[in-house]
Design an enzyme around this catalytic site. Structure first.
Site, PDB file in Angstrom:
ATOM      1  N   TYR A 149     -18.337  -3.995  -9.417  1.00 17.46           N
ATOM      2  CA  TYR A 149     -18.721  -2.343  -9.602  1.00 17.46           C
ATOM      3  C   TYR A 149     -18.336  -1.910 -10.410  1.00 17.46           C
ATOM      4  O   TYR A 149     -16.988  -1.046 -10.495  1.00 17.46           O
ATOM      5  CB  TYR A 149     -19.595  -2.516  -8.345  1.00 17.46           C
ATOM      6  CG  TYR A 149     -20.158  -0.879  -8.836  1.00 17.46           C
ATOM      7  CD1 TYR A 149     -21.671  -0.552  -9.474  1.00 17.46           C
ATOM      8  CD2 TYR A 149     -20.180   0.624  -7.925  1.00 17.46           C
ATOM      9  CE1 TYR A 149     -22.226   0.489  -9.744  1.00 17.46           C
ATOM     10  CE2 TYR A 149     -20.026   1.429  -8.125  1.00 17.46           C
ATOM     11  CZ  TYR A 149     -21.962   1.494  -9.304  1.00 17.46           C
ATOM     12  OH  TYR A 149     -22.226   2.848  -9.311  1.00 17.46           O
ATOM     13  N   ASP A 244     -10.613  -2.037 -13.403  1.00 12.05           N
ATOM     14  CA  ASP A 244     -10.718  -0.650 -12.696  1.00 12.05           C
ATOM     15  C   ASP A 244     -10.362  -0.294 -12.053  1.00 12.05           C
ATOM     16  O   ASP A 244     -10.370  -0.966 -10.843  1.00 12.05           O
ATOM     17  CB  ASP A 244     -12.124  -1.203 -13.498  1.00 12.05           C
ATOM     18  CG  ASP A 244     -12.947  -0.661 -12.754  1.00 12.05           C
ATOM     19  OD1 ASP A 244     -12.753   0.480 -11.819  1.00 12.05           O
ATOM     20  OD2 ASP A 244     -14.513   0.145 -12.660  1.00 12.05           O
ATOM     21  N   LYS A 272     -12.170   8.384  -8.018  1.00 15.52           N
ATOM     22  CA  LYS A 272     -11.929   8.862  -6.648  1.00 15.52           C
ATOM     23  C   LYS A 272     -10.275   9.507  -6.680  1.00 15.52           C
ATOM     24  O   LYS A 272     -11.129  10.347  -6.302  1.00 15.52           O
ATOM     25  CB  LYS A 272     -11.974   7.360  -5.985  1.00 15.52           C
ATOM     26  CG  LYS A 272     -13.232   6.769  -5.907  1.00 15.52           C
ATOM     27  CD  LYS A 272     -14.169   6.053  -5.176  1.00 15.52           C
ATOM     28  CE  LYS A 272     -15.604   5.139  -5.192  1.00 15.52           C
ATOM     29  NZ  LYS A 272     -15.710   4.094  -6.138  1.00 15.52           N
TER      30      LYS A 272
HETATM   31  C1  LIG Z   1     -17.200   4.075  -7.488  1.00 15.58           C
HETATM   32  C2  LIG Z   1     -16.936   3.642  -8.372  1.00 15.58           C
HETATM   33  C3  LIG Z   1     -16.846   3.039 -10.439  1.00 15.58           C
HETATM   34  C4  LIG Z   1     -18.310   3.898 -10.207  1.00 15.58           C
HETATM   35  O1  LIG Z   1     -17.465   6.052  -9.894  1.00 15.58           O
HETATM   36  P1  LIG Z   1     -18.617   6.860  -9.748  1.00 15.58           P
HETATM   37  O2  LIG Z   1     -17.726   8.077 -10.053  1.00 15.58           O
HETATM   38  O3  LIG Z   1     -19.597   6.506  -8.851  1.00 15.58           O
HETATM   39  O4  LIG Z   1     -19.270   7.061 -11.103  1.00 15.58           O
HETATM   40  C5  LIG Z   1     -16.524   1.919 -10.915  1.00 15.58           C
HETATM   41  N1  LIG Z   1     -15.975   1.746 -10.588  1.00 15.58           N
HETATM   42  C6  LIG Z   1     -15.191   1.278  -9.247  1.00 15.58           C
HETATM   43  C7  LIG Z   1     -14.430   0.251  -9.352  1.00 15.58           C
HETATM   44  C8  LIG Z   1     -15.864   1.771  -8.277  1.00 15.58           C
HETATM   45  O5  LIG Z   1     -15.301   1.781  -6.905  1.00 15.58           O
END
Ligand SMILES: *Cc1c(COP(=O)(O)O)cnc(C)c1O
Length: 433
Positions: A149, A244, A272
């Site tokens: 994701y 990511d 995060k």
């Molecule tokens: C949480 C997450 C996102 C998206 O971040 P948001 O702040 O919720 O938009 C993108 N990539 C990864 C791997 C994530 O865990």
């Protein structure tokens, strides 16, 4: 705590009201408990490892706001710093020294990042990194992996058909096929499938984006040769490798997954933890790539609240604490103790589980087969997970309300929290089958 009969009547009432004004009663889908059933907890406050709901129930929290709270709820140093920051004003729309400070800390932690741009979410970070990769390479196609994701931007909302690598098919209505037609999807941990995509599409591939440790299909660990292969395929073809690390950055190590696997991506997405519980995201990488971002370059990307002084203050404080203490050793010790206890409890009760874990992120998959990708993750018994989730909840343990999410241990979790969790798991497993 640990009263086994819990009442959730206030949460139920608040959920009723919420559904009148918010679609599904929530602002992010997985909060709604659809995957496990029941009513989501409405939370009044958090402190350390604990969540307190509107009915006065207390829980040991293993969701930790889905990853940001590596130091637990309302960490006193962060609260103090943020209070001071808010008193000075919450947003200026002008540069602050805080942004440079946080960017320097990020660059020092991850040498592959020479420059960074702050945004307000992980979604924006990934979306912007892709735009930049396309501009830098002059190519359009992006390779992603099923079950990874990268936020909810249109072009990245493509999952996969199972088995063979497929052309991206949008996984949400409202995303025109044209917007995911340049997204190629391959199975996670499958270097040959990625290589096949490169054989076919290399001249058009701008970037490969990957969660170096998958967290969004539940935790799935990478085979080291998978990440290494992605590095060499992208290097050979002139595509960019984007890690990511929105979850893994400052979670699995101070230097992120890239430091553990010793792979240097061209671009990295963060979020995060770097906001210490406030909305933030960042993308960064080599200077010659990052300098293409406006205003030093022509790739447009902007944000009213980007680099917000409150969020950057919380981020700086969080990274300072992580850097100066032995947090990661402690997290490893507690998490391995927890994982061992849960695994033994399951085995004792003859419940088949897999527990992939890296440091303080893990998932309890209800399956007997090793989980290596989305297909094997999806075979887990979600009904059993839901049952386990509610058994744990009744014993004051709050796990992710979905089989396909990572659980997190924070530095605020105590040895007795871990012990209580293992004991709850013993009870839960033994009454499961
Ligand atoms: C949480 C997450 C996102 C998206 O971040 P948001 O702040 O919720 O938009 C993108 N990539 C990864 C791997 C994530 O865990």
């Amino acid at each position: 705590m640990n009263s086994n009969i819990k009442h959730f009547s206030h949460s139920e009432e608040l959920f009723e009201q919420a559904q009148r004004y918010l679609p599904g009663g929530v602002d992010s889908p997985v909060r709604a408990f659809k995957a496990v059933g029941g009513t989501p907890l409405f939370i009044k406050r958090g402190q350390g490892s604990r969540l307190y709901d509107e009915d006065g129930n207390e829980f040991i929290d293993y969701v930790c706001s889905w990853g940001p709270l590596i130091l637990g709820h309302a960490q006193p140093r962060i609260v103090r710093a943020v209070k001071k920051a808010v008193e000075r004003g919450s947003s200026f729309g002008c540069p602050t020294e805080l942004e440079t400070t946080l960017a320097r800390m990020v660059c020092e932690a991850m040498p592959s990042i020479e420059m960074a741009r702050f945004v307000s979410s992980g979604t924006e970070a990934a979306m912007s990194a892709i735009r930049l990769a396309r501009a830098f390479t002059g190519k359009n196609k992006v390779v992603k992996f099923a079950g990874c994701y990268h936020g909810h931007s249109d072009g990245l909302l493509a999952k996969a058909g199972s088995g063979m690598a497929t052309l991206g098919i949008p996984s949400s209505p409202g995303v025109p096929a044209a917007l995911t037609s340049d997204t190629l999807v391959a199975p996670y941990n499958d270097p040959e499938a990625a290589e096949q995509l490169f054989k076919e599409f290399a001249p058009d591939i701008a970037a490969v984006i990957v969660e170096p440790v998958a967290g969004n299909m539940g935790v799935v660990l990478p085979r080291p040769e998978f990440l290494e292969h992605l590095r060499s395929l992208t290097r050979q073809s002139g595509a960019l490798l984007i890690f990511d690390e929105v979850i893994t950055g400052f979670r699995v190590a101070y230097g992120g997954a890239q430091s553990l696997y010793n792979i240097s991506p061209d671009l990295t997405c963060l979020g995060k933890i770097i906001g210490g519980g406030f909305p933030i995201g960042a993308y960064g990488g080599r200077k010659n790539i990052m300098e293409m971002v406006a205003p030093s370059g022509s790739v447009y990307q902007a944000g009213t609240l980007a680099g917000n002084p409150v969020a950057t203050t919380a981020g700086i404080e969080t990274l300072s604490i992580l850097k100066e203490s032995k947090v990661y050793d402690e997290l490893e010790r507690k998490s391995s103790h927890l994982a061992k206890g849960i695994t033994e409890a399951a085995s004792e009760a003859r419940v088949d589980i897999q527990l992939p874990r890296l440091g303080s992120m893990f998932t309890i998959f209800f399956t007997k087969n090793i989980v290596t990708d989305y297909e094997t993750a999806a075979k887990a018994d979600t009904r059993l997970y839901a049952k386990f989730f509610h058994q744990m909840l009744a014993q004051s343990i709050y796990l992710p309300p979905s089989q396909f999410e990572a659980a997190f241990v924070s530095s605020a979790h105590t040895n007795s929290d871990i012990q209580a969790t293992v004991e709850a798991a013993e009870k839960a497993f033994s009454s499961l089958l």
